[in-house]
Motif scaffolding. Sequence first.
Motif, PDB file in Angstrom:
ATOM      1  N   PHE A 139       0.779  -1.237   0.030  1.00 29.14           N
ATOM      2  CA  PHE A 139      -0.076  -0.131   0.187  1.00 29.14           C
ATOM      3  C   PHE A 139       1.057   1.487   0.181  1.00 29.14           C
ATOM      4  O   PHE A 139       0.630   1.876  -0.959  1.00 29.14           O
ATOM      5  N   THR A 143       1.303   3.129  -3.541  1.00 27.24           N
ATOM      6  CA  THR A 143       0.146   4.714  -3.660  1.00 27.24           C
ATOM      7  C   THR A 143       1.424   5.891  -3.681  1.00 27.24           C
ATOM      8  O   THR A 143       0.786   7.026  -4.243  1.00 27.24           O
ATOM      9  N   LEU A 203      -9.630   0.967  -2.962  1.00 27.91           N
ATOM     10  CA  LEU A 203      -7.804   2.439  -3.919  1.00 27.91           C
ATOM     11  C   LEU A 203      -7.321   1.062  -4.707  1.00 27.91           C
ATOM     12  O   LEU A 203      -6.916   1.743  -5.050  1.00 27.91           O
ATOM     13  N   LEU A 206      -7.676   1.671  -8.664  1.00 24.78           N
ATOM     14  CA  LEU A 206      -7.107   3.060  -9.181  1.00 24.78           C
ATOM     15  C   LEU A 206      -7.179   3.051 -10.811  1.00 24.78           C
ATOM     16  O   LEU A 206      -6.241   1.844 -11.027  1.00 24.78           O
ATOM     17  N   TYR A 212      -8.446  11.679  -6.261  1.00 28.59           N
ATOM     18  CA  TYR A 212      -7.644  11.444  -5.128  1.00 28.59           C
ATOM     19  C   TYR A 212      -9.063  12.044  -3.663  1.00 28.59           C
ATOM     20  O   TYR A 212      -8.694  10.619  -3.120  1.00 28.59           O
ATOM     21  N   VAL A 216      -9.373   8.163  -3.809  1.00 26.57           N
ATOM     22  CA  VAL A 216      -7.762   7.158  -2.528  1.00 26.57           C
ATOM     23  C   VAL A 216      -8.053   7.686  -1.591  1.00 26.57           C
ATOM     24  O   VAL A 216      -7.528   7.070  -0.173  1.00 26.57           O
ATOM     25  N   SER A 289      -0.132  -0.445  -9.920  1.00 23.37           N
ATOM     26  CA  SER A 289      -0.338   0.068  -9.423  1.00 23.37           C
ATOM     27  C   SER A 289      -1.756  -0.693  -8.358  1.00 23.37           C
ATOM     28  O   SER A 289      -1.865  -1.419  -7.619  1.00 23.37           O
ATOM     29  N   LEU A 293      -1.882  -3.492  -5.631  1.00 23.74           N
ATOM     30  CA  LEU A 293      -3.171  -3.323  -4.379  1.00 23.74           C
ATOM     31  C   LEU A 293      -3.765  -4.262  -4.533  1.00 23.74           C
ATOM     32  O   LEU A 293      -4.044  -4.672  -3.643  1.00 23.74           O
TER      33      LEU A 293
END
Length: 320
Positions: A139, A143, A203, A206, A212, A216, A289, A293
């Motif tokens: 993470f 991130t 999350l 993405l 955001y 996020v 990403s 995740l």
Amino acid sequence: MAGLGAAFGLVVGGLVADLVSWRAGFFLNVPIGIVMMVLALRFLPETDRRRGRFDITGALLATLGSTALVLGIVDAADLGWTASATLVPLGAGAVMLGLFVQVERRAAQPIVPLRLFASRERSGAYVTRMLYMGAMMGFFFFTAQFVQSVYHWTPLQAGFSFLPMTLVNFVFAVRVPRLLERFGRSRVLAAGIALTTVGMAWLSRLDLHTPYLTGVALPMVLIGAGQGLALAPLTSSGVDGVTPEDAGAGSGLVNTVHQVGSALSLSILTAVAAAVSTGHAAADIASRSGAALTGSTVLLALAVVTLTVPVRATRNERSL
């Protein structure tokens, strides 16, 4: 304290990276380490001296075996899982860790007394912590890359972007003692890991167009709440019932599985991310990403499974 340290460390690390270099962040630990050593000498009571021998063979086998596994997994991202440069370190790591177990069984003063694994609750806590911290390391790593490469934020801005997670983490962590008294360790721990899993799954969606706030920050709130609830009970379960003579080894093992789980899991998640390619730099970061995740979400789901099995077994044992 961990929540405050994470919040403060990310911001200070981002500031140092902006003003000096990302390499300078490593030097921040030097004065902190010196201060800790001075304070330890001043405030920690000295224990009685005992004769003994260092378990040098066990220490070397554990260190080299873990390192070989990480090396093999990392190389697999570039060379493939069937390459000799991948298989040789993986095989060597497995052999050395197998020898480590044999050495610990025979050592007069083992670095890891195998009796620490006699409790199903403690063993479950060790495995759960490995999986949980591995997911959290992924993470932080991916991130941070996402917000800097896709949003084009500076390192300092990236540090501030984690505040929804770290501040909520602190708020929940300070309430854990009361929650443990009311609901018990297993429920608080299960709730913490479940919240983290939901936040991580959210999350993992993405992409290049993820905002955001909703994509996020809000998932970070769930992740922060989950970590704030989970870490203290995980630590307690890892040292619960340890005899005084094994207290150092027990607490050391908690930290060891924390670090080993982070290294192994991050190497696996990096290999998973490297398999994703779109041909565009920013899109690659976003897709990789998200894939990593998703892997973190799987690790957390496995943590839930490993958590419930020993808890149920322990209850059955106590009922007998």
